[in-house]
Design an enzyme around this catalytic site. Structure first.
Site, PDB file in Angstrom:
ATOM      1  N   ARG A  93      40.449  18.174 -22.652  1.00 22.65           N
ATOM      2  CA  ARG A  93      41.467  18.657 -21.717  1.00 22.65           C
ATOM      3  C   ARG A  93      41.335  20.146 -21.451  1.00 22.65           C
ATOM      4  O   ARG A  93      41.544  20.613 -20.337  1.00 22.65           O
ATOM      5  CB  ARG A  93      42.873  18.330 -22.258  1.00 22.65           C
ATOM      6  CG  ARG A  93      43.202  16.844 -22.150  1.00 22.65           C
ATOM      7  CD  ARG A  93      44.398  16.477 -22.994  1.00 22.65           C
ATOM      8  NE  ARG A  93      45.594  17.148 -22.566  1.00 22.65           N
ATOM      9  CZ  ARG A  93      46.607  17.481 -23.376  1.00 22.65           C
ATOM     10  NH1 ARG A  93      46.523  17.186 -24.661  1.00 22.65           N
ATOM     11  NH2 ARG A  93      47.663  18.062 -22.918  1.00 22.65           N
ATOM     12  N   ARG A 140      46.617  20.504 -10.114  1.00 21.50           N
ATOM     13  CA  ARG A 140      45.682  20.761 -11.199  1.00 21.50           C
ATOM     14  C   ARG A 140      44.264  20.950 -10.678  1.00 21.50           C
ATOM     15  O   ARG A 140      43.363  21.221 -11.456  1.00 21.50           O
ATOM     16  CB  ARG A 140      45.689  19.564 -12.149  1.00 21.50           C
ATOM     17  CG  ARG A 140      46.427  19.836 -13.463  1.00 21.50           C
ATOM     18  CD  ARG A 140      46.245  18.598 -14.294  1.00 21.50           C
ATOM     19  NE  ARG A 140      46.547  18.748 -15.675  1.00 21.50           N
ATOM     20  CZ  ARG A 140      47.722  18.449 -16.229  1.00 21.50           C
ATOM     21  NH1 ARG A 140      48.728  18.099 -15.474  1.00 21.50           N
ATOM     22  NH2 ARG A 140      47.870  18.531 -17.531  1.00 21.50           N
TER      23      ARG A 140
HETATM   24  P1  AMP Z   1      50.449  16.666 -18.768  1.00 16.87           P
HETATM   25  O1  AMP Z   1      51.634  15.991 -19.343  1.00 16.87           O
HETATM   26  O2  AMP Z   1      50.806  17.517 -17.556  1.00 16.87           O
HETATM   27  O3  AMP Z   1      49.639  17.446 -19.781  1.00 16.87           O
HETATM   28  O4  AMP Z   1      49.491  15.521 -18.212  1.00 16.87           O
HETATM   29  C1  AMP Z   1      48.899  14.577 -19.079  1.00 16.87           C
HETATM   30  C2  AMP Z   1      47.692  13.928 -18.421  1.00 16.87           C
HETATM   31  O5  AMP Z   1      48.094  13.269 -17.215  1.00 16.87           O
HETATM   32  C3  AMP Z   1      46.600  14.896 -17.992  1.00 16.87           C
HETATM   33  O6  AMP Z   1      45.717  15.223 -19.050  1.00 16.87           O
HETATM   34  C4  AMP Z   1      45.925  14.097 -16.879  1.00 16.87           C
HETATM   35  O7  AMP Z   1      45.105  13.074 -17.428  1.00 16.87           O
HETATM   36  C5  AMP Z   1      47.109  13.418 -16.207  1.00 16.87           C
HETATM   37  N1  AMP Z   1      47.667  14.278 -15.132  1.00 16.87           N
HETATM   38  C6  AMP Z   1      48.891  14.863 -15.102  1.00 16.87           C
HETATM   39  N2  AMP Z   1      49.047  15.591 -13.989  1.00 16.87           N
HETATM   40  C7  AMP Z   1      47.885  15.469 -13.294  1.00 16.87           C
HETATM   41  C8  AMP Z   1      47.399  15.999 -12.074  1.00 16.87           C
HETATM   42  N3  AMP Z   1      48.145  16.832 -11.307  1.00 16.87           N
HETATM   43  N4  AMP Z   1      46.141  15.653 -11.669  1.00 16.87           N
HETATM   44  C9  AMP Z   1      45.388  14.815 -12.399  1.00 16.87           C
HETATM   45  N5  AMP Z   1      45.766  14.296 -13.562  1.00 16.87           N
HETATM   46  C10 AMP Z   1      47.004  14.613 -14.019  1.00 16.87           C
END
Ligand code: AMP
Length: 206
Positions: A164, A89
């Protein structure tokens, strides 16, 4: 099978497509978001450390997720391809990944802004990793796959969604260029689940 990275804004359909890809090609679906949410639910040290970042719509520190992914890629089921969903990310994460893995394809799910809002506001998820939209649940609140109760992610609240999307634009969108320069980027229009999956399969077959 290939080592696949899935890019796209929050709500672009990464989780949904990743589940389908994993099933179709019999490769592990590695979602850092799912791993972090499981740790929060189980109240592990990692979960406690990650929760405040996630709830604020911010990114968890790079080194934390890099360590999670490195350990996961070392597991034997990841030896013959995997789909990374929500990682990398940031450019630092992409660089760290490039040290330990050769990414064959980065699928970038492209979606209009209005669609993102519509999808996130109706999203319901299961702790097992399945994702639904209220429009396909007919009022049900249980997972069709495992029967557990579905929930609304805390970070799908409108204020957090805005944060986000800002984080995505600033920190994650540059990865589109990064993987384009590496010659592995494939843009895929994220239309409906089925149509998008057809396009994804086509891109993966090439
Ligand atoms: P997601 O389910 O992929 O939308 O992830 C939910 C949340 O988890 C994100 O908004 C971040 O706070 C954290 N997160 C997930 N993947 C990452 C990543 N690769 N780097 C940093 N934070 C992450």
């Amino acid at each position: 099978m290939k080592n696949i990275v899935l890019l796209g804004a929050p709500g672009a359909g990464k989780g949904t497509q990743a589940v389908l890809i994993a099933k179709e090609y019999n490769i592990p679906h590695i979602s850092t978001g799912d791993i972090l949410r499981r740790n929060i639910k189980e109240q592990t040290e990692l979960g406690k450390a990650a929760k405040s970042f996630i709830d604020a719509g911010a990114l968890v520190p790079d080194q934390v997720v890099i360590d999670i992914v490195k350990a996961r890629l070392d597991e034997s089921d990841a030896a013959d391809g995997y789909i990374l969903d929500g990682f990398p990310r940031t450019l630092a994460q992409a660089e760290a990944l490039s040290q330990v893995a050769k990414i064959d394809i980065a699928l970038n799910l492209v979606v209009p802004f209005e669609t993102i809002i519509e999808r996130l506001s109706g999203r319901r998820v299961c702790i097992c990793g399945e994702t639904y939209h209220t429009s396909m649940l007919n009022g049900s609140d249980t997972c069709k796959k495992c029967g557990q109760k579905l929930f609304i992610r805390d970070d799908d609240k409108p204020e957090t969604v805005k944060a986000r999307l800002e984080v995505y634009n600033k920190q994650t969108a540059p990865l589109i260029d990064y993987y384009a320069k590496a010659g592995v980027l494939e843009d895929v229009e994220s239309i409906s689940v089925e149509k998008t999956f057809e396009l994804v399969k086509k891109a993966l077959a090439e």
